[in-house]
Write a protein that holds these residues in place. Structure first.
Motif, PDB file in Angstrom:
ATOM      1  N   THR A   1      77.672 -82.884 -56.112  1.00 58.67           N
ATOM      2  CA  THR A   1      77.213 -81.626 -55.516  1.00 58.67           C
ATOM      3  C   THR A   1      78.030 -81.282 -54.273  1.00 58.67           C
ATOM      4  N   ALA A   2      78.175 -82.283 -53.389  1.00 59.15           N
ATOM      5  CA  ALA A   2      78.881 -82.025 -52.133  1.00 59.15           C
ATOM      6  C   ALA A   2      80.341 -81.654 -52.390  1.00 59.15           C
ATOM      7  N   SER A   3      80.978 -82.277 -53.388  1.00 57.02           N
ATOM      8  CA  SER A   3      82.394 -81.965 -53.610  1.00 57.02           C
ATOM      9  C   SER A   3      82.544 -80.551 -54.170  1.00 57.02           C
ATOM     10  N   VAL A   4      81.634 -80.147 -55.048  1.00 60.77           N
ATOM     11  CA  VAL A   4      81.712 -78.774 -55.578  1.00 60.77           C
ATOM     12  C   VAL A   4      81.480 -77.761 -54.452  1.00 60.77           C
ATOM     13  N   LEU A   5      80.436 -78.010 -53.647  1.00 66.10           N
ATOM     14  CA  LEU A   5      80.124 -77.065 -52.564  1.00 66.10           C
ATOM     15  C   LEU A   5      81.252 -77.014 -51.532  1.00 66.10           C
ATOM     16  N   SER A   6      81.715 -78.194 -51.104  1.00 68.04           N
ATOM     17  CA  SER A   6      82.727 -78.205 -50.047  1.00 68.04           C
ATOM     18  C   SER A   6      84.039 -77.605 -50.561  1.00 68.04           C
ATOM     19  N   THR A   7      84.348 -77.828 -51.846  1.00 62.60           N
ATOM     20  CA  THR A   7      85.581 -77.259 -52.393  1.00 62.60           C
ATOM     21  C   THR A   7      85.481 -75.733 -52.464  1.00 62.60           C
TER      22      THR A   7
ATOM     23  N   ALA B   1      73.899 -81.607 -47.664  1.00 66.37           N
ATOM     24  CA  ALA B   1      74.445 -80.701 -46.651  1.00 66.37           C
ATOM     25  C   ALA B   1      75.416 -81.441 -45.733  1.00 66.37           C
ATOM     26  N   ALA B   2      75.030 -82.621 -45.287  1.00 72.70           N
ATOM     27  CA  ALA B   2      75.887 -83.391 -44.391  1.00 72.70           C
ATOM     28  C   ALA B   2      77.197 -83.764 -45.080  1.00 72.70           C
ATOM     29  N   HIS B   3      77.092 -84.238 -46.315  1.00 75.50           N
ATOM     30  CA  HIS B   3      78.303 -84.629 -47.049  1.00 75.50           C
ATOM     31  C   HIS B   3      79.209 -83.421 -47.292  1.00 75.50           C
ATOM     32  N   THR B   4      78.593 -82.296 -47.639  1.00 71.22           N
ATOM     33  CA  THR B   4      79.384 -81.082 -47.848  1.00 71.22           C
ATOM     34  C   THR B   4      80.192 -80.778 -46.589  1.00 71.22           C
ATOM     35  N   ALA B   5      79.534 -80.864 -45.443  1.00 64.58           N
ATOM     36  CA  ALA B   5      80.201 -80.510 -44.187  1.00 64.58           C
ATOM     37  C   ALA B   5      81.408 -81.410 -43.920  1.00 64.58           C
ATOM     38  N   PHE B   6      81.221 -82.735 -44.023  1.00 63.99           N
ATOM     39  CA  PHE B   6      82.377 -83.567 -43.658  1.00 63.99           C
ATOM     40  C   PHE B   6      83.426 -83.660 -44.758  1.00 63.99           C
TER      41      PHE B   6
END
Ligand code: ADP
Ligand code: MG
Lengths: 354, 267
Positions: free
Chosen positions: B76-82, B144-149
């Motif tokens: 999830t975090a990699s898709v969102l952050s990308t 959310a935290a993982h997405t941010a960093f």
């Protein structure tokens, strides 16, 4: 006028602001007819690409308007103008095949697949690339990429095709081939071509009309013959072909060069101190005994096969360059240090404004 | 003879230092991998080759649970952050250079520069107040935290790809009747795809491997694979953890290999 394709009205383009401002085009007005092979010719930096970009819609003019078939398109974005461009760098899409590249325009217009297929095949046929249809652009030679770019721009049948120095990256032989090819395509399709080049020979051989530009200004618009034979000023005469320039005093129908040599010129010529221009091939060299306008001494002669390039010195040390046509008997220019007579073809002597 | 340019590789002792560094980097990893195949459960005494720790790890319900949680968060975090990184990269390269450019660049890369522990504490406090206000206790905070960093890790390869892209291609698309959206969809995005793929993998690996921020942000019962392993090792060091680590290593190596294949310059 119904036969005008593109009309530029008082176009001006300034890049940058204030102290960094560059005036790329300075009040250019021009009419380009339908079905015409029209060439913008001028040295690098004179504003050719800028003019082309404004016709394509990539740049907006600072002042002035652009009309296509009588309609003002100045504010229309590029994707709404029925105008396509062949880019100097080709700008082929590297992730698409040749077929997809050529079909791109029609596909963006939402045409049915069957129609796209048919048009793409025809366009590839025109540029003789049917066999390469499924390759990627990187797998083609420079000349082939050039033809894909051409087919891609032609496939949507634009009203006007813009070509920005399309041949400059090709080697001489390929360039000559493509010149013929382009001219053939233009005649066959009847599309208006606006072609940009800094190569005067290319402009002369391909164009219906040429516009000569210099530092953002249009100097002269005319057929290749008009431009070559009747350049409006020294810049045009110098840029196109080879010319002898001689300072002269013009009074009435007489131009005086070197203080005491009087030559007849057109009565409509500007009066006073001007430059007299004469093309080398408009000077005829005759034996010294024959009747002639001038006497001269041959100081140098270089044989080129079809003709010899001859350097002549008049009395009072004025130098001229002339051509001596070789004849079927292998006749060559007289040897160096021979006295000869010179005859100027009618209209060969032109008085130029600077 | 031609003048030879300075090179650190010709300094005396360079080879010794290089070898020492490589040994220090890889010897522990090699040992970890080797002992994951140990027949006994010691990580110091070799008792013969065995594959038994892999099924042990696999059959451990707790391991399966935390692994699934880690993968969910990472995916999830990699898709969102990308997604965010792609938009940020388009926004920072597709416009004329402005004075604020460096500032925006720094903002995006903030997680690379601010010490992780500071971010962790800040997030802990921030999320605590939200937890109180909303009562929500779910995985959303970790995601959310993982997405941010992960954003800067996704951003860098995408930006590199965009900067190498020929802008004339987009102009040509517009010339060929493509709207801005069509140009993006049919030209920009496909050309950007390798960069986006690379960014996503880097973000995935970064998320999968995080300990510090996760430890601070997670609620009870939200252990991820790394925090679970840390807890296990604190209690007793077992070859089971070695087996899990080896599998994690394998996954990371595969993803990073794919990353290099994607970002490699093609001729
Ligand atoms: N985007 C731009 N920003 C600033 N100056 C430009 C830009 N594009 C062109 N120019 C300047 O405008 C002038 C005309 O350029 P151009 O139209 O490209 O000439 P040409 O195609 O005849 O070589 C040149 O002096 C060039 O430096
Ligand atoms: Mg140009």
């Amino acid at each position: 006028m119904r036969d005008v394709a593109i009309e530029a009205v008082s176009l001006r383009k300034v890049y940058g602001t204030d102290q960094h401002a560059v005036v790329a085009l300075d009040d250019v007005s021009i009419s380009i007819r339908k079905g015409e092979f029209f060439t913008l010719l001028g040295p690098s930096g004179c504003g050719k690409t800028t003019l082309l970009k404004m016709i394509a819609g990539f740049e907006t003019p600072s002042e002035g308007n652009i009309l296509l078939n009588g309609h003002d398109i100045t504010e229309q974005p590029p994707n709404r103008r029925p105008v396509n461009t062949v880019f100097q760098s080709y700008a082929l899409f590297p992730h698409l095949t040749v077929r997809q590249n050529v079909g791109f325009g029609l596909s963006m217009l939402g045409r049915p697949a069957a129609e796209i297929d048919e048009v793409v095949n025809r366009a590839l046929g025109l540029v003789k690339l049917e066999a390469m249809a499924d390759r990627k652009p990187q797998q083609l030679s420079g000349g082939q990429q050039q033809r894909v770019a051409l087919a891609r721009a032609l496939a949507p049948s634009p009203e006007v095709l813009l070509l920005d120095e399309p041949l400059s990256a090709l080697d001489l032989k390929l360039r000559k081939e493509m010149q013929t090819e382009l001219k053939r395509l233009q005649l066959e399709l009847g599309i208006t071509f606006i072609f940009v080049t800094h190569d005067q020979e290319e402009a002369l051989t391909m164009s219906d009309r040429i516009a000569v530009m210099s530092s953002g200004n249009l100097l002269q618009v005319g057929t290749p013959k008009e431009i070559y034979n009747h350049p409006v000023n020294r810049f045009v005469a110098d840029f196109i072909g080879e010319t002898n320039f001689i300072p002269a005093q013009v009074a009435g129908t007489t131009a005086t060069i070197g203080g005491d040599i009087a030559l007849p010129v057109d009565p409509a010529s500007p009066q006073g101190s001007h430059t007299l221009a004469v093309r080398p091939e408009h000077i005829r060299i005759v034996p010294s005994g024959a009747e002639a306008t001038l006497r001269a001494l041959i100081t140098e002669s270089v044989y080129f096969g079809t003709d010899s390039h001859v350097r002549l010195r008049l009395a009072n040390d004025i130098e001229l360059v002339a051509r001596f046509q070789s004849d079927e008997a292998g006749g060559d220019a007289p040897p160096v240090d021979t006295e000869v007579g010179l005859i100027f073809a009618p209209g060969a002597l032109q008085v130029l404004e600077d | 003879m031609a003048r030879r340019d300075f090179s650190a590789a010709r300094l005396p002792g360079f080879a010794t230092i290089a070898i020492t560094v490589f040994v220090a980097l890889y010897a522990p990893i090699l040992m970890l991998v080797a002992y994951s195949f140990n027949a006994g459960d010691s990580i110091a005494i070799w008792e013969g080759f065995s594959l038994k720790w892999y099924p042990v790890a696999w059959n451990n319900a707790e391991v399966r649970e935390v692994t699934l949680r880690s993968l969910t968060i990472a995916a999830t975090a990699s898709v969102l952050s990308t997604t965010v990184a792609t938009m940020a990269a388009l926004g920072t390269t597709r416009r004329r250079q402005t004075r604020g450019q460096t500032f925006i660049y720094l903002l995006i890369n903030q997680p690379l520069m601010v010490p992780e522990i500071v971010t962790a504490v800040a997030l802990l406090i921030f999320f605590a107040s939200i937890k109180v206000a909303t009562g929500y206790q779910g995985l959303g905070y970790l995601i959310a935290a993982h997405t941010a960093f992960c954003i800067p890790f996704a951003y860098l390869p995408i930006r590199a790809r965009l900067e190498g892209m020929d802008l004339t291609l987009e102009i040509a698309a517009g010339d060929l009747y493509a709207s801005s959206w069509q140009t993006f969809r049919h030209v920009t995005l496909p050309l950007l795809a390798p960069g986006i793929g690379a960014g996503m993998m880097l973000a995935f690996v970064t998320s999968l491997d995080d300990v510090v921020i996760t430890l601070f942000v997670k609620s009870a019962g939200q252990d991820t694979l790394p925090t679970y392993m840390l807890a296990q090792i604190r209690r007793s060091v077992s070859a089971e953890v070695n087996a899990i680590s080896t599998l994690l290593l394998l996954l990371t190596v595969l993803l990073l290999t794919a990353f290099f294949l994607l970002t490699r310059k093609r001729d």
